[in-house]
Scaffold this motif. Structure first.
Motif, mmCIF file in Angstrom:
data_model
loop_
_atom_site.group_PDB
_atom_site.id
_atom_site.type_symbol
_atom_site.label_atom_id
_atom_site.label_comp_id
_atom_site.label_asym_id
_atom_site.label_seq_id
_atom_site.Cartn_x
_atom_site.Cartn_y
_atom_site.Cartn_z
ATOM 1 N N ASP A 1 -25.058 -4.026 -0.269
ATOM 2 C CA ASP A 1 -24.838 -3.481 -1.609
ATOM 3 C C ASP A 1 -24.227 -2.085 -1.547
ATOM 4 N N LEU A 2 -24.706 -1.281 -0.612
ATOM 5 C CA LEU A 2 -24.178 0.072 -0.450
ATOM 6 C C LEU A 2 -22.691 0.056 -0.126
ATOM 7 N N MET A 3 -22.278 -0.853 0.755
ATOM 8 C CA MET A 3 -20.905 -0.871 1.246
ATOM 9 C C MET A 3 -19.929 -1.544 0.282
ATOM 10 N N SER A 4 -20.425 -2.116 -0.789
ATOM 11 C CA SER A 4 -19.568 -2.872 -1.706
ATOM 12 C C SER A 4 -18.848 -1.918 -2.660
ATOM 13 N N LEU A 5 -17.813 -1.253 -2.162
ATOM 14 C CA LEU A 5 -17.077 -0.289 -2.977
ATOM 15 C C LEU A 5 -16.230 -0.966 -4.052
ATOM 16 N N LYS A 6 -16.055 -2.266 -3.954
ATOM 17 C CA LYS A 6 -15.300 -2.975 -4.987
ATOM 18 C C LYS A 6 -16.020 -2.906 -6.330
ATOM 19 N N ASP A 7 -17.309 -2.590 -6.289
ATOM 20 C CA ASP A 7 -18.061 -2.451 -7.527
ATOM 21 C C ASP A 7 -17.707 -1.169 -8.277
ATOM 22 N N GLU A 8 -17.069 -0.235 -7.574
ATOM 23 C CA GLU A 8 -16.693 1.026 -8.217
ATOM 24 C C GLU A 8 -15.573 0.788 -9.234
ATOM 25 N N PRO A 9 -15.615 1.440 -10.401
ATOM 26 C CA PRO A 9 -14.546 1.296 -11.384
ATOM 27 C C PRO A 9 -13.191 1.712 -10.801
ATOM 28 N N GLU A 10 -12.131 1.127 -11.310
ATOM 29 C CA GLU A 10 -10.800 1.426 -10.808
ATOM 30 C C GLU A 10 -10.465 2.901 -10.975
ATOM 31 N N SER A 11 -10.974 3.528 -12.017
ATOM 32 C CA SER A 11 -10.709 4.957 -12.215
ATOM 33 C C SER A 11 -11.304 5.798 -11.092
ATOM 34 N N ILE A 12 -12.484 5.411 -10.616
ATOM 35 C CA ILE A 12 -13.124 6.119 -9.508
ATOM 36 C C ILE A 12 -12.354 5.874 -8.215
ATOM 37 N N ARG A 13 -11.961 4.653 -7.981
ATOM 38 C CA ARG A 13 -11.192 4.325 -6.786
ATOM 39 C C ARG A 13 -9.875 5.106 -6.765
ATOM 40 N N GLU A 14 -9.252 5.210 -7.902
ATOM 41 C CA GLU A 14 -7.991 5.945 -7.985
ATOM 42 C C GLU A 14 -8.221 7.440 -7.770
ATOM 43 N N MET A 15 -9.293 7.973 -8.330
ATOM 44 C CA MET A 15 -9.584 9.396 -8.208
ATOM 45 C C MET A 15 -9.829 9.786 -6.754
ATOM 46 N N TYR A 16 -10.582 8.975 -6.033
ATOM 47 C CA TYR A 16 -10.883 9.279 -4.633
ATOM 48 C C TYR A 16 -9.673 9.068 -3.722
ATOM 49 N N GLY A 17 -8.746 8.224 -4.112
ATOM 50 C CA GLY A 17 -7.595 7.930 -3.256
ATOM 51 C C GLY A 17 -7.743 6.647 -2.467
ATOM 52 N N MET A 18 -8.590 5.729 -2.929
ATOM 53 C CA MET A 18 -8.769 4.478 -2.201
ATOM 54 C C MET A 18 -7.535 3.582 -2.259
ATOM 55 N N ASN A 19 -6.634 3.877 -3.188
ATOM 56 C CA ASN A 19 -5.392 3.114 -3.294
ATOM 57 C C ASN A 19 -4.195 3.922 -2.808
ATOM 58 N N ALA A 20 -4.450 5.019 -2.104
ATOM 59 C CA ALA A 20 -3.374 5.911 -1.674
ATOM 60 C C ALA A 20 -2.433 5.217 -0.697
ATOM 61 N N GLU A 21 -1.197 5.681 -0.687
ATOM 62 C CA GLU A 21 -0.214 5.137 0.239
ATOM 63 C C GLU A 21 -0.554 5.489 1.681
ATOM 64 N N TYR A 22 -1.113 6.671 1.900
ATOM 65 C CA TYR A 22 -1.424 7.171 3.240
ATOM 66 C C TYR A 22 -2.753 6.583 3.711
ATOM 67 N N GLY A 23 -2.734 5.828 4.801
ATOM 68 C CA GLY A 23 -3.918 5.146 5.297
ATOM 69 C C GLY A 23 -5.106 6.053 5.552
ATOM 70 N N PRO A 24 -4.944 7.196 6.242
ATOM 71 C CA PRO A 24 -6.083 8.086 6.478
ATOM 72 C C PRO A 24 -6.725 8.592 5.182
ATOM 73 N N THR B 1 -9.070 5.926 4.109
ATOM 74 C CA THR B 1 -10.274 5.927 4.942
ATOM 75 C C THR B 1 -11.242 7.014 4.513
ATOM 76 N N TYR B 2 -10.729 8.233 4.325
ATOM 77 C CA TYR B 2 -11.616 9.339 3.966
ATOM 78 C C TYR B 2 -12.119 9.194 2.532
ATOM 79 N N ALA B 3 -11.313 8.569 1.677
ATOM 80 C CA ALA B 3 -11.768 8.305 0.308
ATOM 81 C C ALA B 3 -12.998 7.399 0.317
ATOM 82 N N ALA B 4 -12.946 6.348 1.144
ATOM 83 C CA ALA B 4 -14.098 5.460 1.263
ATOM 84 C C ALA B 4 -15.310 6.221 1.804
ATOM 85 N N GLN B 5 -15.099 7.122 2.780
ATOM 86 C CA GLN B 5 -16.197 7.908 3.323
ATOM 87 C C GLN B 5 -16.849 8.771 2.247
ATOM 88 N N CYS B 6 -16.021 9.462 1.471
ATOM 89 C CA CYS B 6 -16.561 10.355 0.449
ATOM 90 C C CYS B 6 -17.304 9.581 -0.634
#
Length: 469
Positions: free
Chosen positions: A274-297, A300-305
């Motif tokens: 359940d903790l690792m299921s980041l797909k549950d995060e709203p798209e706005s949150i994913r976009e804010m953190y950079g989970m959809n960023a073009e740059y791979g690193p 990665t760091y967005a998922a960490q944060c």
């Protein structure tokens, strides 16, 4: 009534529930269990805490202070000149010293505080009014491995407890189904290895548990038995065997920690997916953190944060994030400073800013201490033509949330950004301040080992009250 009904079983159930934070206990340190037992506070708070949790953003390799948060116009003025004619040049790691090197990036002032931040961090710059920037940090070691041990454990020697382990020993864990000290590994384990996150002479259950930011997070998290009942029978047998060993050999940390770790691993099988299921995060949150960023690193760091925030929400006491692979070196640019620092900053800038804003929006920043730090800084003169060597004589870290005075700058380096000259701050002082914000007196947080009362700050350390709100 519960005591006198049904042979007292109701009272037994109530006692068990009352020790759970979900049913009224403020923390597991409220329980009358053995004080050195894993998950239970070794001593608890000594004064009212400002913070409950820590997120440590470890910048592996040593970011350059004069290229990030400590602008120095003198470098532009004297660019290309011999540093030996300006100041005394200390021996460096490689002694391949070139001329004064101006920063390739411009600085601008941001926020109501007007704190200057370089072009490397356009997103963090928008959060500058949350930061307490310490520009006068010093270290005792100019080499990565010893400096990493020193930053993490307060000692340059291998084998001492990490600050995350100390925090969990002192305060216990607020979470029963996740480790109290988690390291989210973005791809780079620092020089010095896993001993940077170890428990040293503290009980083994206080050491950092390493998670990956993708997939299952933890290896072997899914049971291999055909049913949960079969796994439970197997664990009960292991516990009985360990119990027989304890009866025969008496108190032994490795046995007690093994029992605790088996039980924690069993609980994690339900919590971690359940903790690792980041797909549950709203798209706005994913976009804010950079989970959809073009740059791979950055992804990665967005998922960490984002995971760090989710862990804090579940009561994990101390979370450390290591840096992602950027295709070159960590923040250790002995050459190619511009490309190397830009790649590393691009990976972490947006996710860090999103983490601060997300914590603030959820009402968590005031009780979560966020610390950004490398093991040392870099020289104001070039190594070779376009790099910077290690510099432990003056560098920058910052803190946010958790009782920190926001929008402040503390300490200063000289006009070249080489050595701390005002409010010189040692690693022991940083540790003492972190513990103080967590409600712990660093001089009283001790563990008896080798005939003396050991502590994270050894025999040093002063709380930096000027950065506390």
């Amino acid at each position: 009534m519960l005591t006198r009904s049904a042979s007292g079983f109701g009272a037994i159930a109530l006692a068990a529930l009352s020790r759970d934070p979900a049913f009224g206990a403020t923390s597991l340190s409220d329980t009358p269990l053995k004080r050195t037992a894993p998950g239970v506070a070794g001593h608890g708070t000594h004064h009212a805490p400002r913070a409950k949790n820590v997120i440590f953003l470890y910048m592996d390799g040593g970011p350059s202070q004069v290229d990030t948060f400590d602008p120095k116009p003198a470098l532009d003025k004297h660019n290309g000149q011999d540093p030996g004619k300006m100041f005394n040049v200390e021996p460096t790691q490689f002694n391949n010293n070139g001329t004064i090197l101006a920063s390739p990036w411009k600085f601008n002032q941001y926020g109501e505080s007007g704190i200057p931040v370089s072009e490397l961090f356009p997103h963090v710059a928008t959060c500058v009014d949350e930061l307490a920037v310490i520009r006068s940090m010093v270290s005792e070691f100019p080499e990565h491995t010893f400096a990493n041990y020193f930053l993490h454990t307060g000692s340059g020697l291998q084998g001492r407890p990490s600050m995350g382990a100390w925090v969990n020993y002192g305060l216990g864990s607020e979470c029963q189904n996740l480790p109290g000290f988690v390291v989210i590994n973005g791809g780079l384990i620092p020089p010095g290895g896993l001993d940077c996150f170890g428990s040293g002479f503290l009980p083994a259950s206080y050491q950092g548990s390493v998670f990956k930011p993708t997939g299952s997070g933890v290896a072997n998290i899914e049971r291999t038995e055909s049913s949960a009942e079969q796994q439970r029978v197997k664990l009960d047998l292991i516990r009985q065997l360990d119990g027989l060993g304890m009866e025969q050999f008496g108190h032994h940390d490795s046995l007690e920690s093994a029992i605790r770790n088996y039980e924690l691993a069993y609980a994690m099988q339900m919590a971690v997916p359940d903790l690792m299921s980041l797909k549950d995060e709203p798209e706005s949150i994913r976009e804010m953190y950079g989970m959809n960023a073009e740059y791979g690193p950055t992804r990665t760091y967005a998922a960490q944060c984002c995971l760090a925030r989710r862990m804090i929400e579940q009561g994990v006491r101390f979370v450390e994030l290591t840096c992602p692979q950027v295709g070159g070196d960590r923040w250790d640019q002995h050459s190619n400073l511009k490309d190397g620092h830009e790649n590393n900053a691009r990976a972490v800038d947006q996710p860090i800013a999103a983490l601060l804003k997300d914590l603030r929006a959820r009402g968590l920043l005031d009780e979560t201490l966020v610390v950004w730090a490398g093991e040392f800084g870099r020289t104001p003169f070039a190594q070779g033509q376009n790099g910077r060597d290690h510099n432990p004589f003056g560098f920058t870290v910052w803190m946010a949330g958790g009782g920190v005075k926001p929008g402040t700058v503390y300490g200063a380096t000289d006009e070249f950004g080489y050595k701390a000259i005002e409010n010189r701050t040692e690693i022991h002082d940083l540790h003492a301040t972190m513990l103080h914000l967590l409600g712990v007196d660093h001089t009283r947080s001790t563990f008896r080992f080798g005939g003396r009362d050991m502590r994270l700050t050894d025999v040093k350390g002063h709380v930096v009250h000027d950065v506390i709100a």
